[in-house]
Write a protein that holds these residues in place. Structure first.
Motif, PDB file in Angstrom:
ATOM      1  N   ASP A 138       0.809  -1.215   0.000  1.00  0.00           N
ATOM      2  CA  ASP A 138       0.000   0.000   0.000  1.00  0.00           C
ATOM      3  C   ASP A 138       0.845   1.268   0.000  1.00  0.00           C
ATOM      4  O   ASP A 138       0.305   2.368   0.087  1.00  0.00           O
ATOM      5  CB  ASP A 138      -0.937   0.010   1.202  1.00  0.00           C
ATOM      6  N   GLY A 139       2.181   1.127  -0.067  1.00  0.00           N
ATOM      7  CA  GLY A 139       3.007   2.281  -0.379  1.00  0.00           C
ATOM      8  C   GLY A 139       3.822   2.892   0.736  1.00  0.00           C
ATOM      9  O   GLY A 139       4.428   3.955   0.521  1.00  0.00           O
ATOM     10  N   VAL A 140       3.901   2.272   1.934  1.00  0.00           N
ATOM     11  CA  VAL A 140       4.764   2.877   2.957  1.00  0.00           C
ATOM     12  C   VAL A 140       6.223   2.767   2.530  1.00  0.00           C
ATOM     13  O   VAL A 140       6.603   1.892   1.758  1.00  0.00           O
ATOM     14  CB  VAL A 140       4.557   2.232   4.347  1.00  0.00           C
ATOM     15  N   PHE A 141       7.049   3.655   3.070  1.00  0.00           N
ATOM     16  CA  PHE A 141       8.452   3.739   2.664  1.00  0.00           C
ATOM     17  C   PHE A 141       9.368   2.855   3.489  1.00  0.00           C
ATOM     18  O   PHE A 141      10.569   2.793   3.233  1.00  0.00           O
ATOM     19  CB  PHE A 141       8.915   5.198   2.720  1.00  0.00           C
ATOM     20  N   GLY A 142       8.823   2.169   4.469  1.00  0.00           N
ATOM     21  CA  GLY A 142       9.584   1.290   5.331  1.00  0.00           C
ATOM     22  C   GLY A 142       8.867   1.167   6.652  1.00  0.00           C
ATOM     23  O   GLY A 142       7.707   1.580   6.795  1.00  0.00           O
ATOM     24  N   PHE A 143       9.573   0.631   7.654  1.00  0.00           N
ATOM     25  CA  PHE A 143       8.930   0.281   8.914  1.00  0.00           C
ATOM     26  C   PHE A 143       9.764   0.751  10.091  1.00  0.00           C
ATOM     27  O   PHE A 143      10.973   0.494  10.159  1.00  0.00           O
ATOM     28  CB  PHE A 143       8.718  -1.233   8.984  1.00  0.00           C
ATOM     29  N   LYS A 144       9.083   1.391  11.042  1.00  0.00           N
ATOM     30  CA  LYS A 144       9.750   1.868  12.250  1.00  0.00           C
ATOM     31  C   LYS A 144       9.474   0.931  13.412  1.00  0.00           C
ATOM     32  O   LYS A 144       8.344   0.482  13.614  1.00  0.00           O
ATOM     33  CB  LYS A 144       9.273   3.268  12.623  1.00  0.00           C
ATOM     34  N   CYS A 145      10.534   0.682  14.199  1.00  0.00           N
ATOM     35  CA  CYS A 145      10.364  -0.040  15.448  1.00  0.00           C
ATOM     36  C   CYS A 145      11.145   0.659  16.550  1.00  0.00           C
ATOM     37  O   CYS A 145      12.060   1.451  16.285  1.00  0.00           O
ATOM     38  CB  CYS A 145      10.786  -1.499  15.318  1.00  0.00           C
ATOM     39  N   MET A 177      14.069  -1.119   7.409  1.00  0.00           N
ATOM     40  CA  MET A 177      13.726  -1.080   8.821  1.00  0.00           C
ATOM     41  C   MET A 177      14.435   0.101   9.467  1.00  0.00           C
ATOM     42  O   MET A 177      15.673   0.205   9.391  1.00  0.00           O
ATOM     43  CB  MET A 177      14.142  -2.375   9.517  1.00  0.00           C
ATOM     44  N   ILE A 178      13.671   0.999  10.087  1.00  0.00           N
ATOM     45  CA  ILE A 178      14.250   2.157  10.756  1.00  0.00           C
ATOM     46  C   ILE A 178      14.016   1.984  12.258  1.00  0.00           C
ATOM     47  O   ILE A 178      12.948   1.562  12.686  1.00  0.00           O
ATOM     48  CB  ILE A 178      13.682   3.485  10.219  1.00  0.00           C
ATOM     49  N   VAL A 179      15.032   2.290  13.060  1.00  0.00           N
ATOM     50  CA  VAL A 179      15.036   1.850  14.451  1.00  0.00           C
ATOM     51  C   VAL A 179      15.342   2.996  15.409  1.00  0.00           C
ATOM     52  O   VAL A 179      16.341   3.711  15.253  1.00  0.00           O
ATOM     53  CB  VAL A 179      16.076   0.725  14.667  1.00  0.00           C
ATOM     54  N   HIS A 180      14.468   3.143  16.424  1.00  0.00           N
ATOM     55  CA  HIS A 180      14.791   3.957  17.590  1.00  0.00           C
ATOM     56  C   HIS A 180      15.641   3.078  18.491  1.00  0.00           C
ATOM     57  O   HIS A 180      15.142   2.152  19.137  1.00  0.00           O
ATOM     58  CB  HIS A 180      13.524   4.410  18.316  1.00  0.00           C
ATOM     59  N   ALA A 181      16.925   3.371  18.525  1.00  0.00           N
ATOM     60  CA  ALA A 181      17.894   2.463  19.151  1.00  0.00           C
ATOM     61  C   ALA A 181      18.341   2.998  20.505  1.00  0.00           C
ATOM     62  O   ALA A 181      19.305   3.773  20.616  1.00  0.00           O
ATOM     63  CB  ALA A 181      19.095   2.265  18.225  1.00  0.00           C
ATOM     64  N   GLU A 182      17.630   2.599  21.547  1.00  0.00           N
ATOM     65  CA  GLU A 182      18.069   2.752  22.930  1.00  0.00           C
ATOM     66  C   GLU A 182      17.717   1.455  23.649  1.00  0.00           C
ATOM     67  O   GLU A 182      16.641   0.891  23.423  1.00  0.00           O
ATOM     68  CB  GLU A 182      17.385   3.931  23.624  1.00  0.00           C
ATOM     69  N   ILE A 230      19.342   3.833  11.328  1.00  0.00           N
ATOM     70  CA  ILE A 230      19.321   4.183  12.748  1.00  0.00           C
ATOM     71  C   ILE A 230      18.877   5.632  12.893  1.00  0.00           C
ATOM     72  O   ILE A 230      19.458   6.538  12.298  1.00  0.00           O
ATOM     73  CB  ILE A 230      20.694   3.964  13.385  1.00  0.00           C
ATOM     74  N   LEU A 231      17.854   5.820  13.687  1.00  0.00           N
ATOM     75  CA  LEU A 231      17.246   7.132  13.856  1.00  0.00           C
ATOM     76  C   LEU A 231      17.995   7.977  14.884  1.00  0.00           C
ATOM     77  O   LEU A 231      18.615   7.457  15.811  1.00  0.00           O
ATOM     78  CB  LEU A 231      15.790   6.966  14.298  1.00  0.00           C
ATOM     79  N   HIS A 232      17.910   9.278  14.727  1.00  0.00           N
ATOM     80  CA  HIS A 232      18.322  10.317  15.668  1.00  0.00           C
ATOM     81  C   HIS A 232      19.503   9.927  16.563  1.00  0.00           C
ATOM     82  O   HIS A 232      19.391   9.893  17.796  1.00  0.00           O
ATOM     83  CB  HIS A 232      17.152  10.776  16.528  1.00  0.00           C
ATOM     84  N   VAL A 233      20.640   9.641  15.960  1.00  0.00           N
ATOM     85  CA  VAL A 233      21.817   9.293  16.750  1.00  0.00           C
ATOM     86  C   VAL A 233      22.284  10.517  17.539  1.00  0.00           C
ATOM     87  O   VAL A 233      22.495  11.600  16.991  1.00  0.00           O
ATOM     88  CB  VAL A 233      22.952   8.787  15.845  1.00  0.00           C
ATOM     89  N   SER A 234      22.432  10.326  18.845  1.00  0.00           N
ATOM     90  CA  SER A 234      22.954  11.404  19.691  1.00  0.00           C
ATOM     91  C   SER A 234      24.270  11.032  20.353  1.00  0.00           C
ATOM     92  O   SER A 234      25.001  11.909  20.815  1.00  0.00           O
ATOM     93  CB  SER A 234      21.935  11.780  20.773  1.00  0.00           C
ATOM     94  N   SER A 235      24.610   9.741  20.427  1.00  0.00           N
ATOM     95  CA  SER A 235      25.837   9.308  21.094  1.00  0.00           C
ATOM     96  C   SER A 235      26.971   9.184  20.092  1.00  0.00           C
ATOM     97  O   SER A 235      26.972   8.295  19.234  1.00  0.00           O
ATOM     98  CB  SER A 235      25.627   7.962  21.790  1.00  0.00           C
ATOM     99  N   SER A 236      27.964  10.038  20.228  1.00  0.00           N
ATOM    100  CA  SER A 236      29.111   9.958  19.326  1.00  0.00           C
ATOM    101  C   SER A 236      29.938   8.704  19.567  1.00  0.00           C
ATOM    102  O   SER A 236      30.709   8.290  18.696  1.00  0.00           O
ATOM    103  CB  SER A 236      29.992  11.199  19.494  1.00  0.00           C
ATOM    104  N   ASP A 237      29.768   8.072  20.734  1.00  0.00           N
ATOM    105  CA  ASP A 237      30.497   6.832  21.008  1.00  0.00           C
ATOM    106  C   ASP A 237      30.195   5.750  19.981  1.00  0.00           C
ATOM    107  O   ASP A 237      31.023   4.861  19.738  1.00  0.00           O
ATOM    108  CB  ASP A 237      30.115   6.272  22.392  1.00  0.00           C
ATOM    109  N   ALA A 238      28.995   5.807  19.393  1.00  0.00           N
ATOM    110  CA  ALA A 238      28.564   4.756  18.473  1.00  0.00           C
ATOM    111  C   ALA A 238      29.154   4.909  17.077  1.00  0.00           C
ATOM    112  O   ALA A 238      29.074   3.982  16.263  1.00  0.00           O
ATOM    113  CB  ALA A 238      27.040   4.734  18.384  1.00  0.00           C
ATOM    114  N   LEU A 239      29.753   6.048  16.780  1.00  0.00           N
ATOM    115  CA  LEU A 239      30.187   6.303  15.405  1.00  0.00           C
ATOM    116  C   LEU A 239      31.256   5.335  14.913  1.00  0.00           C
ATOM    117  O   LEU A 239      31.192   4.882  13.756  1.00  0.00           O
ATOM    118  CB  LEU A 239      30.663   7.751  15.266  1.00  0.00           C
ATOM    119  N   PRO A 240      32.260   4.955  15.716  1.00  0.00           N
ATOM    120  CA  PRO A 240      33.252   4.010  15.185  1.00  0.00           C
ATOM    121  C   PRO A 240      32.662   2.675  14.763  1.00  0.00           C
ATOM    122  O   PRO A 240      33.045   2.127  13.717  1.00  0.00           O
ATOM    123  CB  PRO A 240      34.231   3.853  16.358  1.00  0.00           C
ATOM    124  N   MET A 241      31.715   2.128  15.533  1.00  0.00           N
ATOM    125  CA  MET A 241      31.158   0.830  15.121  1.00  0.00           C
ATOM    126  C   MET A 241      30.226   0.982  13.917  1.00  0.00           C
ATOM    127  O   MET A 241      30.120   0.069  13.097  1.00  0.00           O
ATOM    128  CB  MET A 241      30.456   0.124  16.284  1.00  0.00           C
TER     129      MET A 241
END
Length: 439
Positions: A138-145, A177-182, A230-241
């Motif tokens: 039906d046309g959604v652009f992807g899925f958020k969880c 798949m787009i993810v709120h990752a906390e 990955i949505l709204h990244v705020s932790s710079s610690d995650a950038l290397p991985m």
């Protein structure tokens, strides 16, 4: 036809004439070619023609919580900020967009109320895996969880194994798949956020919660071969991985938001719940590393995460960060916020437009959006990069007049926005509803 001395041409600006017919860009010629048109718009010497921004992270909240925002107010705000396409999040509306009937119901409210073009995300929650394919069709652009409580009970979160199963499912039809990752367990063991002290709230949403959850997204992407974001990244610690995952060839992208790039936890007053968002605004060293991540390509683009609420839900009277709704309203201000900070750092406008227009459009599959090119939609804005203004929440188009940027002086003003070649007049909604198959 629009003509001027500063017209966006990919990574540079040149004198050009841009001709529009039936909502599409049909010619781009050097200034002086004297293209014929029924209507000619001449840019002033201080104006630049830029592609309309594409904001793929907007909570419109209609139906069900229309007092928080709504399609008319949200898309007016978008147009005022040079945003010509938004993609609406599946939660905070009631019902949440977790099955095809809910999507159709939401479209009924958006239809005839959109001043810019609007697409939709679907939601992935426990028990709705059987609905994902029909939402895709039906046309959604992807899925958020979410990997922790979403903030609203009608949109429950997935455990990592459930997310992996849904990733494997959406891979079968090449969705995203787009993810709120906390990580919920980390936050459960963190200090309470209650009270009016911002530093206490910051400690309640530690970087480690993001880092653990982002690692889960990376590995589940690796195991399934799915496409993830990955949505709204705020932790710079995650950038290397994240950078390592990209070097390994994973199909994974990352966004961040204006509040993480312009605000500092050290400067947030106690009780100032207008600044509350999840994940939170962090320290100055963290902000600097996020900018580095943008410049080196680890972070792919910038979107608003416009997450409004009523003023009452912000608990301004008590200033309790544990009680207040977590979200920042910035849909109308994003370009000016980022341009103000970018020019201070010597970053050219062309890079900003890549981060806020071309890259988000490409990632979600908006094939005719994000640049001024032949055959693309005639979505553009007239931008005065040197014009400045003071933010006044009462004069914004957001439904509820609250913003952490109140009183801030910003550079860059959008003077006019065009969607499909037509100027937005803020009275007659002419935006289209988009779906993945036709965008």
């Amino acid at each position: 036809m629009v003509r001027g001395r500063q017209v966006s041409c990919g990574d540079h600006f040149s004198p050009r004439e841009v001709a529009v017919q039936d909502g599409k860009i049909v010619a781009i010629e050097p200034l002086g070619a004297n293209l014929e048109a029924s209507e000619v718009v001449d840019l002033a010497d201080d104006e630049t023609l830029i592609p309309g921004l594409v904001d793929t992270h907007v909570h419109v909240n209609e139906p069900g919580r229309t007092e928080w925002e709504g399609f008319a107010s949200a898309t007016r705000a978008a147009a005022a900020g040079g945003v010509t396409t938004i993609v609406d999040m599946p939660l905070n509306s009631v019902p949440a967009t977790v099955n095809a009937p809910a999507l159709e119901y939401k479209r009924l409210f958006a239809r005839n109320n959109a001043f810019v073009d609007v697409g939709f995300w679907g939601g992935a929650i426990p028990g709705n895996q059987k609905d994902l394919r029909s939402l895709h069709d039906d046309g959604v652009f992807g899925f958020k969880c979410f990997l922790l409580h979403s903030g609203v009970d009608e949109f429950p979160h997935l455990e990592a194994d459930e997310m992996e199963a849904d990733m494997a499912e959406v891979k079968t039809f090449d969705s995203l798949m787009i993810v709120h990752a906390e990580d919920s367990r980390t936050i459960d063991k963190a200090p309470s956020p209650n009270g009016d002290v911002y530093d206490r709230f910051l400690k309640s949403r530690p970087r480690g919660a993001e880092n653990i959850a982002i690692a889960e997204v990376i590995e589940r992407t690796r195991w399934t071969g799915a496409r993830s974001h990955i949505l709204h990244v705020s932790s710079s610690d995650a950038l290397p991985m994240i950078a390592t995952a990209k070097r390994d060839g994973l199909d994974i992208t990352v966004e961040t938001c204006p509040h993480y790039l312009t605000l500092l936890s050290e400067e947030i007053p106690d009780g100032a719940t207008a600044f509350k968002c999840c994940p939170p605004v962090r320290e100055v060293d963290n902000r600097e590393k996020l900018w580095e991540g943008l410049l080196d390509g680890t972070i792919d683009f910038i979107v608003s995460d416009h997450s409004p609420s009523t003023i009452e839900l912000k608990d301004l009277g008590n200033g309790d960060f544990g009680v207040a709704w977590g979200g920042v309203s910035s849909l109308q201000l994003g370009l000016s916020l980022i341009w103000t900070e970018a020019r201070r750092r010597g970053i050219p406008l062309g890079r900003v437009l890549d981060w806020m227009s071309r890259h988000p459009a490409e990632r979600v599959g908006l094939r005719s959006k994000g640049r001024l090119s032949l055959g693309y939609d005639a979505d553009f804005a007239i931008f005065a990069a040197d014009d400045s203004f003071v933010v006044d929440a009462a004069r914004l188009n957001h439904k509820n007049p609250i913003t952490p940027y109140q009183g801030k002086v910003l550079s860059g003003r959008v003077r006019k926005t065009y969607v499909g070649g037509k100027p937005v007049d803020f009275e007659t909604p002419t935006g289209r509803l988009l779906d993945r198959g036709t965008a």
